[in-house]
Design a protein around this motif. Structure first.
Motif, short mmCIF file in Angstrom:
data_model
loop_
_atom_site.label_atom_id
_atom_site.label_comp_id
_atom_site.label_asym_id
_atom_site.label_seq_id
_atom_site.Cartn_x
_atom_site.Cartn_y
_atom_site.Cartn_z
N LEU A 1 3.35 18.12 -25.80
CA LEU A 1 3.89 16.80 -26.08
C LEU A 1 4.90 16.95 -27.20
O LEU A 1 4.59 17.50 -28.26
CB LEU A 1 2.77 15.85 -26.51
N VAL A 2 6.11 16.48 -26.98
CA VAL A 2 7.19 16.66 -27.95
C VAL A 2 7.95 15.36 -28.17
O VAL A 2 7.99 14.49 -27.30
CB VAL A 2 8.16 17.77 -27.50
N ALA A 3 8.55 15.27 -29.34
CA ALA A 3 9.41 14.13 -29.68
C ALA A 3 10.38 14.58 -30.76
O ALA A 3 10.17 15.60 -31.42
CB ALA A 3 8.58 12.94 -30.15
N GLY B 1 15.49 10.56 -28.90
CA GLY B 1 14.59 9.60 -29.52
C GLY B 1 14.09 8.48 -28.65
O GLY B 1 13.70 7.41 -29.14
N LYS B 2 14.03 8.71 -27.32
CA LYS B 2 13.60 7.63 -26.42
C LYS B 2 12.08 7.56 -26.25
O LYS B 2 11.58 6.65 -25.59
CB LYS B 2 14.24 7.83 -25.04
N GLY B 3 11.35 8.52 -26.82
CA GLY B 3 9.89 8.49 -26.70
C GLY B 3 9.29 9.87 -26.79
O GLY B 3 9.94 10.83 -27.26
N VAL B 4 8.04 9.99 -26.33
CA VAL B 4 7.30 11.25 -26.35
C VAL B 4 7.33 11.85 -24.95
O VAL B 4 7.07 11.14 -23.96
CB VAL B 4 5.85 11.03 -26.80
N ALA B 5 7.65 13.14 -24.84
CA ALA B 5 7.78 13.79 -23.53
C ALA B 5 6.69 14.84 -23.36
O ALA B 5 6.31 15.53 -24.32
CB ALA B 5 9.14 14.44 -23.39
N LEU B 6 6.20 14.94 -22.14
CA LEU B 6 5.26 16.01 -21.77
C LEU B 6 6.02 17.02 -20.92
O LEU B 6 6.42 16.71 -19.80
CB LEU B 6 4.07 15.42 -20.99
N SER C 1 9.85 18.27 -32.07
CA SER C 1 8.62 18.65 -32.77
C SER C 1 7.43 18.43 -31.84
O SER C 1 7.43 17.50 -31.01
CB SER C 1 8.44 17.81 -34.05
N GLN C 2 6.42 19.27 -32.01
CA GLN C 2 5.25 19.19 -31.16
C GLN C 2 4.29 18.13 -31.68
O GLN C 2 4.11 17.96 -32.89
CB GLN C 2 4.54 20.55 -31.12
#
Length: 291
Positions: free
Chosen positions: A169-171, A226-231, A247-248
């Motif tokens: 999970l990254v952002a 910066g649109k959200g958290v990605a998997l 960042s994780q």
């Protein structure tokens, strides 16, 4: 190479009469005997000529090539057989590979194909964008790579697991600094998520999905802006994590893995150009080589 002219004749009759049973009847032979002799012919040539079903037979690309040549004077028959045999043994010609969009956009896959083309300059690669399983024989595709969870159309095809890719999970730092902290999986309900359809099912149902795409590069771009958290597969975002671009999140959390499956029609009739790419895939898609 020892080719029986009688077997070639039975092959022609099978094509002309539209099936093995009809050819056997025309020659007053048992169907099983004709089928066995056609298998011997395929074995001698080193390639599959016919696709057998309960109702009919279809010609493979090699079968069509042989039949076209046999329709010429008999002196061309030996040349046709030699052509097929040499074609199977040489590393040249067209090699068709079907892969999902996520793999097409990965640097790792691009580098692998680059290495293959450097080693085998006489091969023309055709990379097809396929999200679902296809009938490799009928669509004249040599190899397909699919993520776990996609049902393979023909269970008789060879299926080999290449590697399990762990996910992260990254952002972006910008996003994390302006949104609530994430210390456990349940807190993801307060954040828009961006996932692929291959890992969407492994997440809790109550999460808010902002984007679901087969294009992993698109998901990574949205996370970076910066649109959200990605998997995403960890291997894909390794450089972005190292540079600080991403960042994780939940480093120690249990996250899904994406498993890649290598699919090809048969081990028995495997051209050298196909065998070479399969070997390269196995050698490259290992933990030691992608770490």
């Amino acid at each position: 190479m020892n080719i029986s002219m009688d077997d070639l004749h039975l092959f022609v009759l099978t094509v002309q009469h539209g099936g093995i049973s009809a050819a056997a009847k025309q020659q007053s032979l048992q169907r099983s005997k004709v089928s066995r002799r056609l298998q011997e012919l395929e074995k001698s040539l080193g390639c599959q000529l016919l696709i057998r079903t309960t109702r009919k037979i279809e010609l493979t690309e090699n079968g069509r090539l042989l039949y076209q040549q046999i329709n010429q004077p008999l002196t061309g028959v030996a040349q046709a057989a030699k052509l097929l045999s040499n074609q199977q043994k040489s590393v040249q010609g067209v090699l068709r590979v079907a892969v999902p969009a996520a793999l097409i956009t990965s640097n790792m896959f691009a580098l692998l194909l680059e290495k293959y083309l450097e080693q085998f300059a006489d091969v023309q690669l055709e990379v097809l964008h396929c999200q679902e399983s296809i009938d490799l024989k009928r669509q004249n595709v040599d190899i397909q790579i699919l993520p776990d969870g996609v049902k393979v159309q023909n269970e008789d095809y060879v299926q080999q697991t290449l590697l399990r890719f762990p996910s992260s999970l990254v952002a972006s730092q910008q996003y994390l600094q302006s949104h609530p902290n994430i210390t456990e999986l349940s807190e993801l309900t307060h954040h828009p998520l961006m996932v692929s359809r291959y890992n969407q099912a492994s997440l809790p149902d109550n999460l808010t999905l902002r984007l679901c795409s087969d294009d992993l590069r698109l998901i990574q771009h949205m996370a970076t802006t910066g649109k959200g958290v990605a998997l995403l597969p960890t291997i894909l975002v390794k450089d972005a994590l190292k540079s600080g671009e991403l960042s994780q999140v939940l480093v120690n959390g249990p996250l899904p893995e994406i498993k890649l499956t290598l699919i090809y029609p048969s081990k028995q009739f495997l051209p050298e150009k196909t065998r070479a790419l399969i070997t390269l895939l196995r050698d490259s898609f290992t933990e030691n080589n992608i770490s």
